[in-house]
Motif scaffolding. Structure first.
Motif, PDB file in Angstrom:
ATOM      1  N   ASN A   1       0.825  -1.203   0.000  1.00 35.22           N
ATOM      2  CA  ASN A   1       0.000   0.000   0.000  1.00 35.22           C
ATOM      3  C   ASN A   1       0.863   1.257   0.000  1.00 35.22           C
ATOM      4  N   SER A   2       1.990   1.198   0.734  1.00 29.43           N
ATOM      5  CA  SER A   2       2.892   2.338   0.774  1.00 29.43           C
ATOM      6  C   SER A   2       3.470   2.613  -0.605  1.00 29.43           C
ATOM      7  N   ILE A   3       3.863   1.547  -1.294  1.00 33.54           N
ATOM      8  CA  ILE A   3       4.421   1.697  -2.636  1.00 33.54           C
ATOM      9  C   ILE A   3       3.369   2.247  -3.585  1.00 33.54           C
ATOM     10  N   THR A   4       2.131   1.721  -3.478  1.00 28.73           N
ATOM     11  CA  THR A   4       1.051   2.181  -4.348  1.00 28.73           C
ATOM     12  C   THR A   4       0.787   3.662  -4.146  1.00 28.73           C
ATOM     13  N   SER A   5       0.780   4.109  -2.877  1.00 31.18           N
ATOM     14  CA  SER A   5       0.540   5.524  -2.583  1.00 31.18           C
ATOM     15  C   SER A   5       1.639   6.387  -3.189  1.00 31.18           C
ATOM     16  N   LEU A   6       2.879   5.924  -3.088  1.00 28.26           N
ATOM     17  CA  LEU A   6       3.986   6.704  -3.621  1.00 28.26           C
ATOM     18  C   LEU A   6       3.886   6.825  -5.130  1.00 28.26           C
ATOM     19  N   PHE A   7       3.560   5.731  -5.812  1.00 30.85           N
ATOM     20  CA  PHE A   7       3.474   5.787  -7.263  1.00 30.85           C
ATOM     21  C   PHE A   7       2.301   6.637  -7.715  1.00 30.85           C
TER      22      PHE A   7
ATOM     23  N   GLY B   1      -1.672  12.072  12.359  1.00 30.94           N
ATOM     24  CA  GLY B   1      -2.454  11.408  13.389  1.00 30.94           C
ATOM     25  C   GLY B   1      -3.592  10.594  12.813  1.00 30.94           C
ATOM     26  N   ASP B   2      -4.000  10.924  11.586  1.00 37.80           N
ATOM     27  CA  ASP B   2      -5.078  10.181  10.915  1.00 37.80           C
ATOM     28  C   ASP B   2      -4.545   9.025  10.088  1.00 37.80           C
ATOM     29  N   GLY B   3      -3.248   8.798  10.141  1.00 36.73           N
ATOM     30  CA  GLY B   3      -2.667   7.688   9.407  1.00 36.73           C
ATOM     31  C   GLY B   3      -2.287   8.002   7.970  1.00 36.73           C
ATOM     32  N   GLU B   4      -2.405   9.269   7.548  1.00 39.19           N
ATOM     33  CA  GLU B   4      -2.017   9.635   6.192  1.00 39.19           C
ATOM     34  C   GLU B   4      -0.504   9.825   6.113  1.00 39.19           C
ATOM     35  N   ARG B   5       0.086   9.318   5.037  1.00 41.59           N
ATOM     36  CA  ARG B   5       1.534   9.396   4.875  1.00 41.59           C
ATOM     37  C   ARG B   5       1.963  10.805   4.464  1.00 41.59           C
ATOM     38  N   ILE B   6       3.092  11.233   5.025  1.00 43.29           N
ATOM     39  CA  ILE B   6       3.660  12.540   4.708  1.00 43.29           C
ATOM     40  C   ILE B   6       4.881  12.320   3.822  1.00 43.29           C
ATOM     41  N   TYR B   7       4.863  12.925   2.627  1.00 41.37           N
ATOM     42  CA  TYR B   7       5.993  12.834   1.709  1.00 41.37           C
ATOM     43  C   TYR B   7       6.648  14.195   1.581  1.00 41.37           C
ATOM     44  N   LEU B   8       7.984  14.189   1.515  1.00 40.37           N
ATOM     45  CA  LEU B   8       8.751  15.412   1.340  1.00 40.37           C
ATOM     46  C   LEU B   8       9.550  15.362   0.041  1.00 40.37           C
ATOM     47  N   TYR B   9       9.632  16.510  -0.596  1.00 41.09           N
ATOM     48  CA  TYR B   9      10.572  16.706  -1.702  1.00 41.09           C
ATOM     49  C   TYR B   9      11.768  17.442  -1.111  1.00 41.09           C
ATOM     50  N   SER B  10      12.970  16.863  -1.232  1.00 39.33           N
ATOM     51  CA  SER B  10      14.152  17.430  -0.590  1.00 39.33           C
ATOM     52  C   SER B  10      15.273  17.626  -1.595  1.00 39.33           C
ATOM     53  N   VAL B  11      16.051  18.658  -1.341  1.00 38.64           N
ATOM     54  CA  VAL B  11      17.211  18.969  -2.169  1.00 38.64           C
ATOM     55  C   VAL B  11      18.459  18.871  -1.294  1.00 38.64           C
ATOM     56  N   TYR B  12      19.460  18.163  -1.804  1.00 38.19           N
ATOM     57  CA  TYR B  12      20.748  18.028  -1.129  1.00 38.19           C
ATOM     58  C   TYR B  12      21.845  18.515  -2.062  1.00 38.19           C
ATOM     59  N   CYS B  13      22.907  19.056  -1.486  1.00 38.00           N
ATOM     60  CA  CYS B  13      24.061  19.447  -2.296  1.00 38.00           C
ATOM     61  C   CYS B  13      25.287  18.659  -1.835  1.00 38.00           C
ATOM     62  N   ALA B  14      26.212  18.471  -2.765  1.00 36.72           N
ATOM     63  CA  ALA B  14      27.417  17.700  -2.467  1.00 36.72           C
ATOM     64  C   ALA B  14      28.281  18.441  -1.452  1.00 36.72           C
TER      65      ALA B  14
ATOM     66  N   ARG C   1      18.274  15.383  -5.690  1.00 33.56           N
ATOM     67  CA  ARG C   1      16.888  15.737  -5.384  1.00 33.56           C
ATOM     68  C   ARG C   1      16.097  14.453  -5.212  1.00 33.56           C
ATOM     69  N   LEU C   2      15.268  14.394  -4.176  1.00 34.32           N
ATOM     70  CA  LEU C   2      14.635  13.121  -3.837  1.00 34.32           C
ATOM     71  C   LEU C   2      13.268  13.332  -3.209  1.00 34.32           C
ATOM     72  N   ILE C   3      12.504  12.244  -3.156  1.00 32.77           N
ATOM     73  CA  ILE C   3      11.206  12.198  -2.485  1.00 32.77           C
ATOM     74  C   ILE C   3      11.268  11.066  -1.466  1.00 32.77           C
ATOM     75  N   LYS C   4      10.851  11.343  -0.243  1.00 25.31           N
ATOM     76  CA  LYS C   4      10.859  10.293   0.769  1.00 25.31           C
ATOM     77  C   LYS C   4       9.647  10.438   1.666  1.00 25.31           C
ATOM     78  N   GLN C   5       9.242   9.310   2.235  1.00 24.47           N
ATOM     79  CA  GLN C   5       8.170   9.346   3.224  1.00 24.47           C
ATOM     80  C   GLN C   5       8.771   9.769   4.548  1.00 24.47           C
ATOM     81  N   GLN C   6       8.279  10.885   5.082  1.00 24.79           N
ATOM     82  CA  GLN C   6       8.820  11.422   6.315  1.00 24.79           C
ATOM     83  C   GLN C   6       8.133  10.852   7.542  1.00 24.79           C
ATOM     84  N   GLY C   7       6.854  10.509   7.405  1.00 24.09           N
ATOM     85  CA  GLY C   7       6.109   9.994   8.550  1.00 24.09           C
ATOM     86  C   GLY C   7       4.644   9.880   8.207  1.00 24.09           C
ATOM     87  N   THR C   8       3.816   9.869   9.234  1.00 24.35           N
ATOM     88  CA  THR C   8       2.368   9.799   9.051  1.00 24.35           C
ATOM     89  C   THR C   8       1.691  10.811   9.954  1.00 24.35           C
TER      90      THR C   8
END
Length: 311
Positions: free
Chosen positions: A5-11, A144-157, A135-142
């Motif tokens: 389900n987590s994978i499906t939500s991400l896609f 209180g209602d159980g909905e997943r939180i996704y972040l778009y993050s930028v990193y530099c070398a 640049r990446l997308i990751k699940q940061q958490g959930t």
């Protein structure tokens, strides 16, 4: 099924990123994912550290908040990464300890989805990578209602100096934390009668000693006092006096000092007339586990130690 389900939500979210209308605010659109090969990804990231620059929460419509997710956050911080030799390290702050540490492990890169996996778990999905930015997308958490939180993050070398500094500032290996810094045994209830029956009238030799770590752990390496550090005494308890037998730092004769004491059953500790505290964690007829500060009379720092005493 939960992982599926987590994978499906991400896609589902990833599909939204590709379909976002060009009429949306350019500042809030998540960039489209650029598929790349595992070899390309490794060439970009290998041998480098990656410093967090910014993160934004992704909304259900595929756009992202303008505000940085971590701005004003208390008790949490973004992670940093490094890659090398087929392994990745994640540097993180854990507020519940609190501690700055890292975890390391092998990783794989899926060329069909840009998903980075480690230890059988998805770490993040790569949006794009080059020699300077990740640049990446990751699940940061959930929520209180159980909905997943996704972040778009930028990193530099990172520069070599920045990576060296990061490794120094996150020194604790979280993979082996329980082996390197074991948890102390739980506090047992030791009544005044227990103390009088087991501790009083006995001589106790310090058979094992370790410096404490955080509030409830200790360093697995034995504590060995240096020239300016206090030594750990042995003890003898009588009904009204505590005798501390402290070995000499130069190998000479040990000193024997007597002081009055009181056992505080409500807090499970011995308090001497001079104000020293010996916390008794566990006590049997043959063993006493204690935590105590050692005063450094030579002007150095005091040390708190975890000791196992035996008769």
């Amino acid at each position: 099924m939960k992982h599926l389900n987590s994978i499906t939500s991400l896609f589902f979210l990833l599909a939204l990123f590709f379909l976002t209308s060009c009429d949306d605010d350019e500042d809030t659109r998540v960039p489209s994912i650029r598929l790349m090969t595992a070899q390309e990804f490794t060439r970009c990231v290998d041998g480098k550290g990656w410093r967090h620059v910014e993160s934004h929460e992704i909304k259900s419509n595929g756009n992202m908040d303008k505000a940085d997710w971590w701005s004003g956050m208390i008790g949490a911080a973004p992670v940093q990464y490094s890659f090398g030799g087929g392994e990745m390290s994640t540097y993180m702050y854990i507020d519940s300890y609190p501690i700055n540490g890292y975890v390391s492990g092998k990783y794989t890169f899926d060329e069909g989805t840009n998903r980075l996996m480690s230890d059988g778990k998805e770490v993040f999905t790569v949006v794009s990578a080059d020699d300077n930015f990740l640049r990446l997308i990751k699940q940061q958490g959930t929520t209180g209602d159980g909905e997943r939180i996704y972040l778009y993050s930028v990193y530099c070398a990172m520069t070599a100096d920045e990576l060296s500094s990061t490794m120094k500032n996150y020194p604790y290996n979280l993979n082996t934390l329980d082996q390197d810094y074991p948890v102390m045994p739980e506090q047992e209830r030791i009544t005044a009668a227990d103390f009088a029956g087991h501790a009083v009238g006995q001589a106790w030799h310090c058979a094992e000693v370790h410096e404490t770590f955080l509030a409830y752990r200790y360093n697995s390496a034995p504590y060995t006092p240096g020239k300016s550090q206090p030594a750990v005494p042995d003890y003898e308890f009588t009904a009204d006096s505590l005798y501390a037998i402290t070995p000499s730092a130069d190998g000479g004769e040990a000193t024997r000092r007597a002081t009055a004491y009181t056992y505080r059953a409500n807090g499970f500790y011995v308090e001497t007339a001079s104000g020293d505290i010996i916390k008794i964690v566990r006590l049997t007829a043959d063993e006493m586990v204690a935590v105590q500060p050692l005063r450094n009379t030579a002007g150095g720092d005091d040390v708190t130690v975890y000791c196992v005493y035996r008769r």
